[in-house]
Design a protein around this motif. Structure first.
Motif, PDB file in Angstrom:
ATOM      1  N   PHE A 145      26.553  21.469 -11.473  1.00  0.00           N
ATOM      2  CA  PHE A 145      26.037  20.681 -10.346  1.00  0.00           C
ATOM      3  C   PHE A 145      26.957  20.804  -9.151  1.00  0.00           C
ATOM      4  N   GLY A 146      28.247  20.892  -9.439  1.00  0.00           N
ATOM      5  CA  GLY A 146      29.229  20.999  -8.368  1.00  0.00           C
ATOM      6  C   GLY A 146      28.879  22.156  -7.454  1.00  0.00           C
ATOM      7  N   ARG A 147      28.455  23.256  -8.071  1.00  0.00           N
ATOM      8  CA  ARG A 147      28.072  24.416  -7.272  1.00  0.00           C
ATOM      9  C   ARG A 147      26.771  24.148  -6.521  1.00  0.00           C
ATOM     10  N   THR A 148      25.749  23.750  -7.273  1.00  0.00           N
ATOM     11  CA  THR A 148      24.425  23.627  -6.665  1.00  0.00           C
ATOM     12  C   THR A 148      24.334  22.456  -5.693  1.00  0.00           C
ATOM     13  N   PHE A 149      24.878  21.345  -6.094  1.00  0.00           N
ATOM     14  CA  PHE A 149      24.663  20.124  -5.315  1.00  0.00           C
ATOM     15  C   PHE A 149      25.877  19.715  -4.494  1.00  0.00           C
ATOM     16  N   GLU A 150      26.924  20.520  -4.543  1.00  0.00           N
ATOM     17  CA  GLU A 150      28.137  20.211  -3.790  1.00  0.00           C
ATOM     18  C   GLU A 150      28.626  18.802  -4.070  1.00  0.00           C
ATOM     19  N   ILE A 151      28.670  18.484  -5.360  1.00  0.00           N
ATOM     20  CA  ILE A 151      29.141  17.164  -5.756  1.00  0.00           C
ATOM     21  C   ILE A 151      30.641  17.030  -5.476  1.00  0.00           C
ATOM     22  N   ASP A 152      31.371  18.135  -5.628  1.00  0.00           N
ATOM     23  CA  ASP A 152      32.825  18.082  -5.389  1.00  0.00           C
ATOM     24  C   ASP A 152      33.134  17.520  -4.005  1.00  0.00           C
ATOM     25  N   ALA A 153      32.308  17.921  -3.045  1.00  0.00           N
ATOM     26  CA  ALA A 153      32.585  17.538  -1.665  1.00  0.00           C
ATOM     27  C   ALA A 153      32.464  16.029  -1.447  1.00  0.00           C
ATOM     28  N   VAL A 154      31.640  15.356  -2.254  1.00  0.00           N
ATOM     29  CA  VAL A 154      31.439  13.921  -2.038  1.00  0.00           C
ATOM     30  C   VAL A 154      32.040  13.086  -3.167  1.00  0.00           C
ATOM     31  N   TRP A 155      32.746  13.755  -4.074  1.00  0.00           N
ATOM     32  CA  TRP A 155      33.267  13.122  -5.296  1.00  0.00           C
ATOM     33  C   TRP A 155      33.988  11.803  -5.024  1.00  0.00           C
ATOM     34  N   ASP A 156      34.794  11.771  -3.959  1.00  0.00           N
ATOM     35  CA  ASP A 156      35.591  10.572  -3.679  1.00  0.00           C
ATOM     36  C   ASP A 156      35.007   9.699  -2.572  1.00  0.00           C
ATOM     37  N   THR A 157      33.792  10.030  -2.145  1.00  0.00           N
ATOM     38  CA  THR A 157      33.176   9.263  -1.050  1.00  0.00           C
ATOM     39  C   THR A 157      32.353   8.104  -1.612  1.00  0.00           C
ATOM     40  N   PRO A 158      32.519   6.910  -1.048  1.00  0.00           N
ATOM     41  CA  PRO A 158      31.664   5.798  -1.491  1.00  0.00           C
ATOM     42  C   PRO A 158      30.185   6.128  -1.247  1.00  0.00           C
ATOM     43  N   VAL A 159      29.354   5.767  -2.190  1.00  0.00           N
ATOM     44  CA  VAL A 159      27.943   6.126  -2.145  1.00  0.00           C
ATOM     45  C   VAL A 159      27.281   5.663  -0.851  1.00  0.00           C
ATOM     46  N   ARG A 160      27.680   4.471  -0.386  1.00  0.00           N
ATOM     47  CA  ARG A 160      27.004   3.940   0.799  1.00  0.00           C
ATOM     48  C   ARG A 160      27.258   4.779   2.046  1.00  0.00           C
ATOM     49  N   LEU A 161      28.261   5.660   2.006  1.00  0.00           N
ATOM     50  CA  LEU A 161      28.540   6.499   3.176  1.00  0.00           C
ATOM     51  C   LEU A 161      27.856   7.863   3.120  1.00  0.00           C
ATOM     52  N   LEU A 162      27.119   8.138   2.033  1.00  0.00           N
ATOM     53  CA  LEU A 162      26.470   9.442   1.905  1.00  0.00           C
ATOM     54  C   LEU A 162      25.219   9.517   2.775  1.00  0.00           C
ATOM     55  N   SER A 163      24.891  10.747   3.202  1.00  0.00           N
ATOM     56  CA  SER A 163      23.611  10.937   3.881  1.00  0.00           C
ATOM     57  C   SER A 163      22.507  10.908   2.833  1.00  0.00           C
ATOM     58  N   LEU A 164      21.276  10.759   3.273  1.00  0.00           N
ATOM     59  CA  LEU A 164      20.174  10.678   2.314  1.00  0.00           C
ATOM     60  C   LEU A 164      20.116  11.926   1.432  1.00  0.00           C
ATOM     61  N   GLY A 165      20.306  13.084   2.058  1.00  0.00           N
ATOM     62  CA  GLY A 165      20.268  14.335   1.303  1.00  0.00           C
ATOM     63  C   GLY A 165      21.390  14.407   0.273  1.00  0.00           C
ATOM     64  N   GLN A 166      22.606  14.045   0.688  1.00  0.00           N
ATOM     65  CA  GLN A 166      23.740  14.045  -0.239  1.00  0.00           C
ATOM     66  C   GLN A 166      23.508  13.073  -1.379  1.00  0.00           C
ATOM     67  N   ARG A 167      22.966  11.919  -1.039  1.00  0.00           N
ATOM     68  CA  ARG A 167      22.744  10.893  -2.055  1.00  0.00           C
ATOM     69  C   ARG A 167      21.726  11.380  -3.074  1.00  0.00           C
ATOM     70  N   MET A 168      20.679  12.025  -2.562  1.00  0.00           N
ATOM     71  CA  MET A 168      19.631  12.486  -3.467  1.00  0.00           C
ATOM     72  C   MET A 168      20.168  13.558  -4.408  1.00  0.00           C
ATOM     73  N   ARG A 169      21.059  14.395  -3.909  1.00  0.00           N
ATOM     74  CA  ARG A 169      21.636  15.433  -4.769  1.00  0.00           C
ATOM     75  C   ARG A 169      22.513  14.793  -5.840  1.00  0.00           C
ATOM     76  N   ALA A 170      23.297  13.798  -5.421  1.00  0.00           N
ATOM     77  CA  ALA A 170      24.133  13.086  -6.396  1.00  0.00           C
ATOM     78  C   ALA A 170      23.253  12.376  -7.419  1.00  0.00           C
ATOM     79  N   GLU A 171      22.147  11.848  -6.927  1.00  0.00           N
ATOM     80  CA  GLU A 171      21.197  11.148  -7.790  1.00  0.00           C
ATOM     81  C   GLU A 171      20.665  12.092  -8.877  1.00  0.00           C
ATOM     82  N   LEU A 172      20.288  13.289  -8.455  1.00  0.00           N
ATOM     83  CA  LEU A 172      19.781  14.279  -9.412  1.00  0.00           C
ATOM     84  C   LEU A 172      20.847  14.655 -10.428  1.00  0.00           C
TER      85      LEU A 172
END
Ligand SMILES: Nc1ncnc2c1ncn2[C@@H]1O[C@H](COP(=O)(O)OP(=O)(O)O)[C@@H](O)[C@H]1O
Ligand SMILES: [Mg+2]
Lengths: 280, 348
Positions: free
Chosen positions: B140-167
């Motif tokens: 997932f780290g590769r496909t969804f770039e989870i590494d990039a948001v790993w330490d970011t609080p969820v409430r600060l994610l963009s909708l697209g980033q959040r949806m990828r993390a959600e998946l």
């Protein structure tokens, strides 16, 4: 199957998550707990004020009434600290957020409890324990000297622990049952509110109330088994207004607690079968 | 044996009625009254392991309700559901281990905490073995770039980033079955296509069975081999996407408003060949459908203006609602079996 051990590990993980979330808003935590301390000190002061006018309530002395009061505080705070989120059940049901818990391979009620801890009731826990400890010594239930004896002290401490945990289970059962009504009722919040009001009665010994109310508080909403009945275990026949006749009822406390929680749990399971989620 | 078997499935909601005023509230405590809403009405279908199915229908058709029945969240009012040989409601826990669920509108991420905390917790919840967890995260780290948001609080994610993390969160335990309820709602084109690409890959590489409800025609076109369409709780089409090509292909609708009501007679001249089809012509309104891949919009407009006294026009993408309407109103359930190579078929 999930083992008990895996639930412990999972619970620790939930605790971590809850504490981290709490630490995101530290002022809220301190504010709530200071308010809680003040509220509980006022409650104890109110008992003191009553005893400024009378020497006994229903045949119970000031120290005994405070002992009952503290016993309920300890049980209530244990419930509040670890199981308070069942008060939010109506929201889970009406907003359909229970869905999320239902698609996970974990007991659902466990998840409801672990999902959110408000950590607002540490004041009641600490004050309750301090008052209970002080009065146990003052009333001669626990002591290091020969007048109480090591064996008797240990027995009493053990019973106190059993009674506190039973009380926690009774609080859990009552609040679970009250909030489970939200599977059927839109106004389940009102039922839960009513139960909170009834909790107020547990602050004074049951024998001051009328027969019907006493029946309700013993067998329907068994708040009486949180402090009133179990108190008979500690004071002996001459130390209580109704004599030793209630001693056997007192000994039933753990069974009553287990039965109450068992019944509430069955009711909860029936509620889950009735769950409809929420429209999108 | 099919992986999922649904037979005569029906769900009727009992909606509590709120009575007005205080006495009403008191009365509803004592004797609550309900209204019955049939959300799913005698549906049959079977799904084989490894299929990718688009479960479509207009708003309120009963898609989410079906997903909830498949997940074991709801008990059927009548009929039966079997997923991998289990009744998902009765054997909720066992079923939960092998499904992943993504809701487009609801999050399972821990809102105030960094993304990683959700993954730590889910790892415990699903008892994911260390090696699987590492592999999946790397994937997932590769496909969804989870590494990039790993330490970011969820409430600060963009909708697209959040949806990828959600998946990623829904898939961390490698479930063999994945249900997605409107996962692409509100996402931009790029984010949508990334998710589609990932679903296809996952299906190919791991043989994951995917059931996707959606409003977006592109989701079904690009992801699903098979369509199940429902309308008002009933199955109206079950079969290959090809069977709906005629209606899906016409991705554009041109609505013309004419100066005078003569249009009805002239309009067929515009829709001379297969490229442009006349949907409706009444009085001053004419509706044409065409496939943008075969004929461009300006060309259609030019053709129309040459023969018709056009005063105004509206061009829009065909949406799912109108596709369903065409299937349903045309040769859908009312006039016989679902069209195309129907597998389960509708009502007899
Ligand atoms: N929890 C619920 N209680 C009552 N009615 C519901 C509930 N959920 C859905 N419905 C109703 O059931 C029908 C189908 O809803 P749903 O399954 O959410 O459709 P879709 O997902 O296709 O939009 C709608 O009429 C909706 O209003
Ligand atoms: Mg829906």
């Amino acid at each position: 199957m999930r083992t008990f051990g895996s639930y412990v590990g999972l619970y620790l993980c939930y605790l971590r998550v809850n504490w981290l979330a709490l630490m995101a808003y530290p002022t809220e935590f301190w504010g709530n707990n200071l308010g809680n301390v003040a509220g509980n000190l006022l409650g104890i002061a109110a008992v003191g004020i009553v005893f400024g006018h009378v020497r006994a309530i229903g045949g119970w002395s000031f120290d005994q009434v405070l002992f009952l009061y503290a016993l309920a505080m300890v049980a209530r705070s244990l419930w509040h600290l670890f199981m308070v989120n069942c008060l939010n059940l109506p929201y889970y049901v009406q907003r359909g957020t229970l869905d999320r818990l239902m698609v996970r391979p974990v007991n659902i009620l466990f998840q409801v409890y672990a999902d959110y801890l408000d950590n607002d009731d540490w004041g009641e826990a600490v004050i309750g324990l301090v008052v209970l400890g002080t009065l146990s010594v003052r009333l001669g239930l626990v002591g290091v000297g020969p007048e109480v004896g090591l064996a008797r002290s240990l027995t009493n401490v053990l019973w106190l622990a059993v009674i506190a945990l039973s009380g926690t289970a009774i609080f859990a059962a009552i609040h679970l049952a009250a909030n489970t009504t939200s599977f059927w009722l839109v106004q389940a919040g009102a039922v839960s509110q009513l139960v909170w009001q009834v909790d107020g009665f547990s602050r004074y010994p049951l024998n001051v109330y009328s027969r019907p109310l006493r029946f309700v508080l013993s067998w329907l909403l068994p708040f009486g088994f949180i402090n009133f009945y179990p108190a008979h275990l500690f004071f002996g026949p001459s130390g209580v207004p109704e004599g030793g006749g209630l001693l056997w009822v007192a000994r039933l406390t753990p069974l009553v607690a287990a039965a109450a929680f068992g019944l509430a749990y069955r009711f909860w399971q029936a509620g889950l079968d009735h769950y409809q989620g929420a429209g999108s | 044996m099919p992986l999922i078997e649904v037979s005569r499935l029906t769900k009727v909601y009992q909606v509590p009625l709120r009575q007005p005023g205080f006495t009403g509230a008191a009365l509803s405590l004592v004797r609550p009254s309900y209204k019955a809403v049939t959300a799913v009405d005698g549906i049959d279908f079977t799904i084989q392991a490894g299929e990718m199915v688009g479960y479509i229908g207009p708003n309120g058709a009963g898609k989410s309700t079906t997903i909830k029945l498949l997940c074991g969240v709801l008990a059927p009012t009548s009929g039966s559901v079997s997923v991998g040989g289990l009744d998902p409601h009765r054997r909720r826990m066992e079923n939960a281990r092998r499904i992943g669920l993504v809701y487009g509108q609801r999050s399972q991420l821990l809102w105030d905490l960094p993304v990683r905390e959700t993954f730590y917790l889910l790892r415990r919840i699903y008892q994911v073995p260390e090696s699987t967890y590492r592999e999946n995260l790397a994937d997932f780290g590769r496909t969804f770039e989870i590494d990039a948001v790993w330490d970011t609080p969820v409430r600060l994610l963009s909708l697209g980033q959040r949806m990828r993390a959600e998946l990623a969160a829904a898939l961390i335990h490698s479930p063999p079955i994945v249900y997605l309820d409107e996962p692409t709602i509100g996402l931009d084109v790029l984010a949508k296509s990334r998710i589609r690409e990932f679903l296809r890959q996952m299906n190919r590489r791991r043989g994951t069975t995917v059931i996707l409800t959606t409003h977006d025609l592109r989701d079904v076109e690009e992801v699903c081999d098979r369509i199940i369409m429902i309308h008002q709780g009933r199955l109206v089409y079950d079969g290959a996407l090809e069977g709906l090509r005629g209606t899906f292909g016409e991705r554009c609708t041109l609505t013309l408003e004419l100066e005078e009501a003569a249009g009805g007679a002239v309009a067929p001249e515009v829709a001379l060949d297969d490229d442009v089809r006349l949907i409706k012509a009444d009085g001053k309104r004419v509706e044409l459908a065409f496939d943008r891949r075969r004929i461009s919009a300006p060309e259609v407009i030019a053709r129309a203006c040459a023969v018709l006294p056009v005063r105004d026009l509206v061009l829009r993408e065909t949406d799912l609602e109108s596709v369903v309407k065409q299937v349903y109103g045309g040769n859908g359930i009312e006039n016989g079996n679902g069209n195309g190579e129907g597998r389960g078929g509708g009502e007899p």
